[in-house]
Design a protein around this motif. Structure first.
Motif, PDB file in Angstrom:
ATOM      1  N   ALA A 107      30.553  46.675  38.781  1.00 43.47           N
ATOM      2  CA  ALA A 107      30.595  47.806  39.728  1.00 43.47           C
ATOM      3  C   ALA A 107      31.111  47.342  41.092  1.00 43.47           C
ATOM      4  O   ALA A 107      31.897  48.043  41.739  1.00 43.47           O
ATOM      5  CB  ALA A 107      29.204  48.419  39.862  1.00 43.47           C
ATOM      6  N   ILE A 108      30.706  46.165  41.515  1.00 50.34           N
ATOM      7  CA  ILE A 108      31.169  45.639  42.815  1.00 50.34           C
ATOM      8  C   ILE A 108      32.660  45.309  42.725  1.00 50.34           C
ATOM      9  O   ILE A 108      33.433  45.609  43.637  1.00 50.34           O
ATOM     10  CB  ILE A 108      30.324  44.415  43.236  1.00 50.34           C
ATOM     11  N   ALA A 109      33.082  44.740  41.592  1.00 50.32           N
ATOM     12  CA  ALA A 109      34.511  44.424  41.414  1.00 50.32           C
ATOM     13  C   ALA A 109      35.345  45.707  41.497  1.00 50.32           C
ATOM     14  O   ALA A 109      36.422  45.721  42.102  1.00 50.32           O
ATOM     15  CB  ALA A 109      34.724  43.723  40.081  1.00 50.32           C
ATOM     16  N   LEU A 110      34.831  46.795  40.918  1.00 51.53           N
ATOM     17  CA  LEU A 110      35.572  48.062  40.945  1.00 51.53           C
ATOM     18  C   LEU A 110      35.667  48.626  42.365  1.00 51.53           C
ATOM     19  O   LEU A 110      36.699  49.147  42.773  1.00 51.53           O
ATOM     20  CB  LEU A 110      34.882  49.094  40.030  1.00 51.53           C
ATOM     21  N   CYS A 111      34.561  48.511  43.122  1.00 49.68           N
ATOM     22  CA  CYS A 111      34.543  49.027  44.506  1.00 49.68           C
ATOM     23  C   CYS A 111      35.310  48.120  45.462  1.00 49.68           C
ATOM     24  O   CYS A 111      35.710  48.573  46.532  1.00 49.68           O
ATOM     25  CB  CYS A 111      33.110  49.113  45.032  1.00 49.68           C
ATOM     26  N   CYS A 112      35.441  46.854  45.095  1.00 50.77           N
ATOM     27  CA  CYS A 112      36.074  45.871  46.000  1.00 50.77           C
ATOM     28  C   CYS A 112      37.245  45.211  45.276  1.00 50.77           C
ATOM     29  O   CYS A 112      37.163  44.023  44.922  1.00 50.77           O
ATOM     30  CB  CYS A 112      35.065  44.802  46.416  1.00 50.77           C
ATOM     31  N   PRO A 113      38.324  45.946  45.063  1.00 52.60           N
ATOM     32  CA  PRO A 113      39.435  45.362  44.287  1.00 52.60           C
ATOM     33  C   PRO A 113      40.028  44.117  44.936  1.00 52.60           C
ATOM     34  O   PRO A 113      40.617  43.279  44.244  1.00 52.60           O
ATOM     35  CB  PRO A 113      40.457  46.508  44.198  1.00 52.60           C
ATOM     36  N   LYS A 114      39.884  43.977  46.250  1.00 54.08           N
ATOM     37  CA  LYS A 114      40.414  42.761  46.918  1.00 54.08           C
ATOM     38  C   LYS A 114      39.328  41.712  47.103  1.00 54.08           C
ATOM     39  O   LYS A 114      39.509  40.775  47.889  1.00 54.08           O
ATOM     40  CB  LYS A 114      40.992  43.143  48.288  1.00 54.08           C
TER      41      LYS A 114
END
Ligand SMILES: NC(=O)c1ccc[n+]([C@@H]2O[C@H](COP(=O)([O-])OP(=O)(O)OC[C@H]3O[C@@H](n4cnc5c(N)ncnc54)[C@H](OP(=O)(O)O)[C@@H]3O)[C@@H](O)[C@H]2O)c1
Length: 332
Positions: free
Chosen positions: A206-213
């Motif tokens: 979920a964090i990877a999806l919200c923080c693509p960079k």
């Protein structure tokens, strides 16, 4: 004259309960030269008070059994034998959880309720705001365009942290424990996105999806598995401000998490713990900046006010159940 006070009656094992507290009526101490007599108006409850319920050496001494709890209180001067304060002044200090208090005036701070409501001095214009300010600015060192993640985002410190990061031009993601908190963060406090950790199965994803960079700054209020998931997405040269570990405060065993050092090493990450009192000499700078942002409408505060002196223990325990949005305060 007598007053009601709240004392610690036993030290909790694990999560504290109301049985750890006792209400009692006591005779007030003698009113001496240099003293003021106070009536408590607003009482702050803080997660760090859980640590003070243990008999363990820390940066603040433990509460003593059968002795009153103490914390930050905003109070009205009802009588004075001090030249520093007059009757009717509103003051703040670290005081006993008593309804009426007689104390030496030294250590009390007069507060200006024309600048902001009295309760703000326990939150956004007090230690809470200063924690958010120095943790984010000094340790987080946010740069415009960077991605900032805040855990405990809908709490007292977290909500201010997110707004400060937005003021620095960052993309801000909050983590909190209810859908309503997620809505408040996004709609009322300008967070770019937010994740409900209680309903999300895979926090790392979920964090990877919200923080693509990836994550450039992580302001950690909670620790544990939430932080493991954030740190799994941490960027090269990222900064981690280690402010609180509330998810572990009631643990009875030592939590074994992933070993973080290889990740910190290979990504050149700086992780720094801090206690707000480290910044005591710079409080005037922090307070002035926070007050300025509040005055300009750039920084908003929200509070959960619980009514009644007798609700102080309930409010304290409520912090560990996520019952507050913004600063938890008890109004006597
Ligand atoms: N370093 C310092 O000098 C300093 C100063 C002040 C505060 N702190 C620390 O900063 C953190 C925030 O303090 P605060 O005063 O702003 O409190 P707060 O966030 O207003 O209240 C605590 C919040 O923590 C969340 N929480 C409770 N149990 C949790 C768990 N097991 N896992 C994840 N989240 C949990 C709850 O929100 P949810 O609904 O989101 O779960 C609750 O509302 C605390 O860890 C505190 O100890 C440090």
């Amino acid at each position: 004259m007598t007053t009601q006070q709240i004392v610690l009656v036993s030290r909790p094992k694990g999560t504290p309960t109301l049985d750890n507290f006792r209400f009692e009526t006591v005779e007030l101490n003698a009113f001496q030269d240099g003293d003021v007599e106070l009536e408590g108006l607003f009482y702050s409850v803080y997660p760090y008070m859980r640590g003070r319920m243990n008999d363990a050496k820390s940066y603040v001494p433990p509460f003593q059994i059968d002795q009153p709890i103490e914390g930050a209180v905003v109070a009205k001067v009802t009588a004075t034998k001090s030249t520093d304060f007059k009757t009717g002044d509103i003051v703040m200090g670290r005081l006993y959880w008593r309804h009426k208090i007689i104390t030496h005036a030294k250590g009390l701070q007069k507060i200006d309720t024309t600048v902001a409501p009295a309760s703000y001095y326990l939150g956004i214009l007090g230690m809470t705001g200063l924690t958010a300010y120095f943790g984010m600015i000094d340790i987080g060192k946010p740069k415009a365009g960077e991605t900032v993640v805040v855990s405990g985002a809908a709490g007292a410190v977290g909500m201010i942290v997110g707004q400060i990061a937005k003021l620095q031009g960052c993309r801000v993601i909050g983590i909190a424990g209810s859908d309503n908190k997620i809505k408040v963060l996004k709609e009322d406090f300008g967070f770019d996105d937010a994740i409900n950790y209680k309903t999300t199965k895979d926090m790392k994803e979920a964090i990877a999806l919200c923080c693509p960079k990836g994550v450039d700054v992580y302001f950690d209020n909670v620790g544990g598995e939430i932080s493991d998931a954030v740190i799994a997405n941490i960027n090269f040269n990222a900064r981690i401000a280690l402010c609180g570990q509330i998810s572990l405060y009631n643990s009875t065993d030592i939590s074994a998490g992933p070993r973080l050092q290889p990740m910190l090493l290979t990504r050149s990450v700086l992780m720094q713990g801090f206690i707000i009192s480290n910044y005591a000499r710079r409080f005037p700078e922090g307070t002035a900046q926070l007050a300025q942002w509040v005055k300009e409408g750039k920084l908003k505060s929200t509070e959960t006010i619980v009514h009644g002196f007798d609700k102080l223990p309930v409010a304290l325990l409520g912090l560990f159940k996520g019952e507050n949005t913004g600063k938890m305060i008890v109004e006597a």
